[in-house]
Design a protein around this motif. Structure first.
Motif, mmCIF file in Angstrom:
data_model
loop_
_atom_site.group_PDB
_atom_site.id
_atom_site.type_symbol
_atom_site.label_atom_id
_atom_site.label_comp_id
_atom_site.label_asym_id
_atom_site.label_seq_id
_atom_site.Cartn_x
_atom_site.Cartn_y
_atom_site.Cartn_z
ATOM 1 N N ALA B 38 3.982 -2.425 -4.557
ATOM 2 C CA ALA B 38 3.614 -1.128 -4.719
ATOM 3 C C ALA B 38 4.783 -0.209 -3.786
ATOM 4 N N LEU B 39 5.198 0.677 -4.559
ATOM 5 C CA LEU B 39 6.120 1.605 -4.019
ATOM 6 C C LEU B 39 5.380 2.987 -3.796
ATOM 7 N N SER B 40 5.042 3.568 -2.704
ATOM 8 C CA SER B 40 4.733 4.938 -2.322
ATOM 9 C C SER B 40 5.623 5.879 -1.694
ATOM 10 N N ILE B 41 5.967 6.811 -2.258
ATOM 11 C CA ILE B 41 6.754 7.535 -1.564
ATOM 12 C C ILE B 41 5.887 8.873 -1.244
ATOM 13 N N GLY B 42 6.236 9.359 0.203
ATOM 14 C CA GLY B 42 5.302 10.609 0.607
ATOM 15 C C GLY B 42 4.570 10.105 1.485
ATOM 16 N N ASN B 43 3.842 11.273 2.355
ATOM 17 C CA ASN B 43 2.817 10.753 3.265
ATOM 18 C C ASN B 43 1.376 10.452 2.573
ATOM 19 N N VAL B 44 1.007 9.203 2.811
ATOM 20 C CA VAL B 44 -0.254 8.701 2.427
ATOM 21 C C VAL B 44 -0.932 7.973 3.543
ATOM 22 N N GLU B 45 -2.160 8.372 3.992
ATOM 23 C CA GLU B 45 -2.755 7.531 4.770
ATOM 24 C C GLU B 45 -3.034 6.064 4.536
ATOM 25 N N ALA B 46 -3.135 5.318 5.671
ATOM 26 C CA ALA B 46 -3.198 3.877 5.587
ATOM 27 C C ALA B 46 -4.614 3.616 4.692
ATOM 28 N N GLU B 47 -5.700 4.193 4.876
ATOM 29 C CA GLU B 47 -7.080 4.001 4.109
ATOM 30 C C GLU B 47 -6.667 4.056 2.770
ATOM 31 N N GLU B 48 -6.004 5.214 2.479
ATOM 32 C CA GLU B 48 -5.761 5.545 0.986
ATOM 33 C C GLU B 48 -5.005 4.474 0.532
ATOM 34 N N LEU B 49 -3.896 4.046 1.113
ATOM 35 C CA LEU B 49 -3.027 2.932 0.575
ATOM 36 C C LEU B 49 -3.953 1.744 0.373
ATOM 37 N N GLU B 50 -4.884 1.420 0.977
ATOM 38 C CA GLU B 50 -5.841 0.198 0.989
ATOM 39 C C GLU B 50 -6.388 0.352 -0.282
ATOM 40 N N LYS B 51 -6.596 1.483 -0.565
ATOM 41 C CA LYS B 51 -7.336 1.576 -2.116
ATOM 42 C C LYS B 51 -6.549 0.770 -3.337
ATOM 43 N N LEU B 52 -5.345 0.729 -3.026
ATOM 44 C CA LEU B 52 -4.620 -0.032 -4.194
ATOM 45 C C LEU B 52 -4.880 -1.486 -4.037
ATOM 46 N N GLY B 53 -5.096 -1.863 -2.805
ATOM 47 C CA GLY B 53 -5.283 -3.221 -2.630
ATOM 48 C C GLY B 53 -6.684 -3.656 -3.189
ATOM 49 N N GLN B 54 -7.387 -2.985 -3.400
ATOM 50 C CA GLN B 54 -8.553 -3.094 -4.261
ATOM 51 C C GLN B 54 -8.390 -3.606 -5.706
ATOM 52 N N TYR B 55 -7.180 -3.321 -6.110
ATOM 53 C CA TYR B 55 -6.939 -3.869 -7.573
ATOM 54 C C TYR B 55 -5.758 -5.085 -7.414
ATOM 55 N N GLY B 56 -5.820 -5.526 -6.329
ATOM 56 C CA GLY B 56 -4.963 -6.901 -6.321
ATOM 57 C C GLY B 56 -3.542 -6.693 -5.722
ATOM 58 N N VAL B 57 -2.807 -5.686 -5.481
ATOM 59 C CA VAL B 57 -1.645 -5.551 -4.748
ATOM 60 C C VAL B 57 -1.681 -5.838 -3.301
ATOM 61 N N LYS B 58 -0.710 -6.860 -2.906
ATOM 62 C CA LYS B 58 -1.024 -7.337 -1.519
ATOM 63 C C LYS B 58 0.088 -6.606 -0.513
ATOM 64 N N ARG B 59 1.385 -6.058 -1.196
ATOM 65 C CA ARG B 59 2.343 -5.408 -0.622
ATOM 66 C C ARG B 59 2.429 -3.958 -0.978
ATOM 67 N N ILE B 60 2.606 -3.197 0.372
ATOM 68 C CA ILE B 60 2.865 -1.701 -0.256
ATOM 69 C C ILE B 60 4.077 -1.274 0.545
ATOM 70 N N LEU B 61 4.884 -0.949 0.010
ATOM 71 C CA LEU B 61 6.337 -0.191 0.621
ATOM 72 C C LEU B 61 5.936 1.161 0.719
ATOM 73 N N THR B 62 6.241 1.682 1.798
ATOM 74 C CA THR B 62 6.320 3.164 1.827
ATOM 75 C C THR B 62 7.555 3.844 2.219
ATOM 76 N N ALA B 63 7.691 5.019 1.797
ATOM 77 C CA ALA B 63 8.784 5.826 2.157
ATOM 78 C C ALA B 63 8.280 7.332 2.570
ATOM 79 N N GLN B 64 8.440 7.483 3.774
ATOM 80 C CA GLN B 64 8.059 8.821 4.189
ATOM 81 C C GLN B 64 9.300 9.528 4.753
ATOM 82 N N ASN B 65 10.339 9.301 4.163
ATOM 83 C CA ASN B 65 11.602 10.157 4.499
ATOM 84 C C ASN B 65 11.452 11.528 4.147
#
Lengths: 249, 323
Positions: B38-65
């Motif tokens: 999953a690719l997430s652009i913008g400021n998202v807290e780790a806890e919120e990113l982990e929410k996506l993991g609940q649905y089976g994604v193992k790798r999350i790429l973040t871009a906070q540029n």
């Protein structure tokens, strides 16, 4: 400033859609063709801007990709008030092919603002505007509900999921417009219809760019089950059905 | 070969839609025997990113540029292309909302990738890749082949069920090179609707039309919506008359929505209206004209006077809720 409005030619929304040749293509018999509603609103707004004093808009052109059967739609756009038209003589098979053709018109001309409707009411892809912008490497703004030129600046309002933003955009740019851009589409007056006959329609040769997708066939959606009627004297039964049968509340 | 999902956030939070995208992508990747990121652009807290993991994604790429803090389709398309290339993504999945509609076509040209818009079904076949897309405002599906190496799918809201599939998540920086990525359009003003439930997010929508006769009759519509934790909507003539705000207009030229339950009250159901709501799971119609086309689209209907029926419906709901 010159504005180019891209127009698509679509079946009137009230037309019953049927398919031919084993559901591989649209059956065009009896179809009433119209300018795509969002494109018509874009054209209306472009003309309003041209009439606004100090906007600096000199010319409004329209562009269409398709065979000569779309001539009446193009003439209608001219009758509404566009100054001239471009038509690329090719039966495009997807939005990529349409956008590639439009990009050539833009490159060969001198346009500061290119307007596209947010989607066509037939294929609903919502792709042509964004694709055109990428072919040109222009700025694009989608979901525009307001467009104005003030003091030489182009101001747009874009609708987002859960709000809206006002932006100042540079030119050239591609504006992808939705509801709100103009109140009512402009209707051609008799004088406009007469004048449209003399306005130029530039015929443009197609480029080689082909489609990226291929529609194999069309399929009707699953029929919905018949409506279950609840006695108007007993509306309480509806709540019970939603709770216990559909289980949605 | 892998699947890349672009999961947009709203002020740092994901929505149900984001999880639907993950559920869809995980299922598809399983069928394709490949991985999902999953690719997430913008400021998202780790806890919120982990929410996506609940649905089976193992790798999350973040871009906070900082260059990506303003949503600009031109710069975003360049940034996402960098990530897709690095990931060797053969499928890019995003939402069929305003954002996805702005990005997918730009990415398509940039990557020479075929797009299927408004996907609501799993692919018919993977090789060749054939998938149904909604056309003619919901009156047909186009069974479309995407023959390109990279494919882009925009997913219609409420089309795929959430599937819990908890996974251990690793979060990595997407490593986007932002040199030269600066939006050329400048944001002057931002207006956010934070106070009320967004029409496009609502599970239940209570919509009313000209059959309500005057704007003063909207009381029970609002009451019904609030009892059901739903949002209110209206037909085009109602918003054109100024009885209700334009944001509420659902239909072909207004908002296109796909809630779980759509109440159409005093709405005849013209093609243009149905085009905006035909994706709803349940349509419930109340209309005094039994010939109204809305009943052809509805699963439940009442033929009668809405002003008499609504108060009783509201009472019955209150009772059901307190039971």
């Amino acid at each position: 400033m010159n504005i180019l409005v891209c127009i698509s030619h679509v079946p009137d929304t009230t037309t019953k859609i049927k398919f031919a040749e084993n559901n591989t293509r649209l059956d065009t018999t009896g179809i009433q063709w119209v300018i795509n509603p969002w494109d018509e609103l874009s054209l209306t707004r472009a003309l309003e801007l041209k009439e606004k004093s100090g906007s600096g808009v000199q010319k409004v052109s329209v562009a269409h990709v398709g065979p000569s059967s779309a001539e009446p739609t193009i003439r209608k756009a001219l009758a509404i008030g566009a100054d001239d038209a471009y038509r690329v003589d090719v039966e495009a098979l997807d939005s990529y092919q349409v956008a590639a053709q439009l990009a050539e018109i833009v490159k060969a001309g001198s346009f500061d603002m290119i307007l596209c409707g947010i989607e066509s009411s037939d294929y609903n892809g919502s792709n042509v505007g964004g694709m055109l912008a990428e072919f040109l490497d222009y700025v694009s703004v989608s979901g525009i509900s307001h467009l104005d030129i003030e003091g030489g600046e182009i101001l747009v309002t874009r609708e987002l999921d859960g709000g809206r933003e006002k932006l100042v955009v540079p030119s050239p740019f591609v504006g992808i417009v939705q509801k709100g851009i103009a109140k009512e589409p402009r209707i051609a007056a008799m004088r406009g219809i007469m004048m449209a006959r003399k306005k130029p329609v530039h015929l443009v040769d197609a480029t080689e760019a082909g489609p990226l997708t291929r529609v194999k066939e069309f399929e009707p959606p699953q029929p919905r089950p018949a409506c279950k009627f609840v006695d108007p004297e007993n509306p309480e039964q509806l709540v019970e059905l939603l709770q216990n049968e559909a289980k949605v509340i | 070969m892998s699947v890349l999902v672009y999961t947009e956030n709203w002020d740092g939070s994901f929505k149900k839609l984001s999880c639907e995208l993950i559920s869809f992508a995980v299922k598809l990747a399983e069928e394709m025997q490949t991985d999902v990121a999953a690719l997430s652009i913008g400021n998202v807290e780790a806890e919120e990113l982990e929410k996506l993991g609940q649905y089976g994604v193992k790798r999350i790429l973040t871009a906070q540029n900082g260059e990506l803090s303003q949503f600009d389709p031109q710069t975003y398309a360049k940034a996402i292309t960098q990530v897709a290339d690095k990931e060797q993504a053969s499928l890019i999945v995003m939402a069929d909302n305003n954002t996805g509609k702005a990005l997918a076509p730009r990415l398509s040209v940039r990557m020479k990738a075929a797009v299927a818009s408004g996907v609501s079904h799993m692919p018919d076949t993977l090789s060749p890749f054939v998938i149904k897309t909604k056309t003619f405002s919901g009156n047909a599906f186009a069974v479309t082949e995407l023959p390109t190496d990279v494919k882009i799918l925009t997913i219609a809201q409420n089309s795929f069920d959430l599937k819990k599939n908890p996974a251990e998540v690793t979060v990595e920086d997407a490593g986007i090179d932002t040199s030269g990525l600066r939006p050329k359009a400048a944001v002057k003003e931002v207006e956010k609707q934070t106070d009320k439930l967004l029409l496009t997010d609502a599970e239940i929508v209570v919509s009313a039309g000209r059959g309500m006769k005057t704007p003063e009759n909207w009381g029970p519509i609002e009451e019904l919506a609030s009892l059901l934790n739903g949002a209110t909507a209206c037909s085009r003539p109602v918003s054109d008359e100024g009885w209700r705000p334009h944001e509420e207009h659902t239909g072909q030229t207004g908002k296109i929505i796909a809630p779980n339950v759509y109440f159409a009250i005093g709405i005849s159901g013209a093609t243009q209206h149905l085009a905006g709501v035909s994706g709803s799971k349940y349509i419930i119609a109340i209309n005094n004209d039994k010939e109204a086309p809305i009943f052809d689209a509805a699963q439940y209907g009442i033929v009668g006077d809405a002003s008499r029926i609504l108060p009783r419906l509201v009472d019955a709901l209150k009772k059901a809720k307190s039971a």
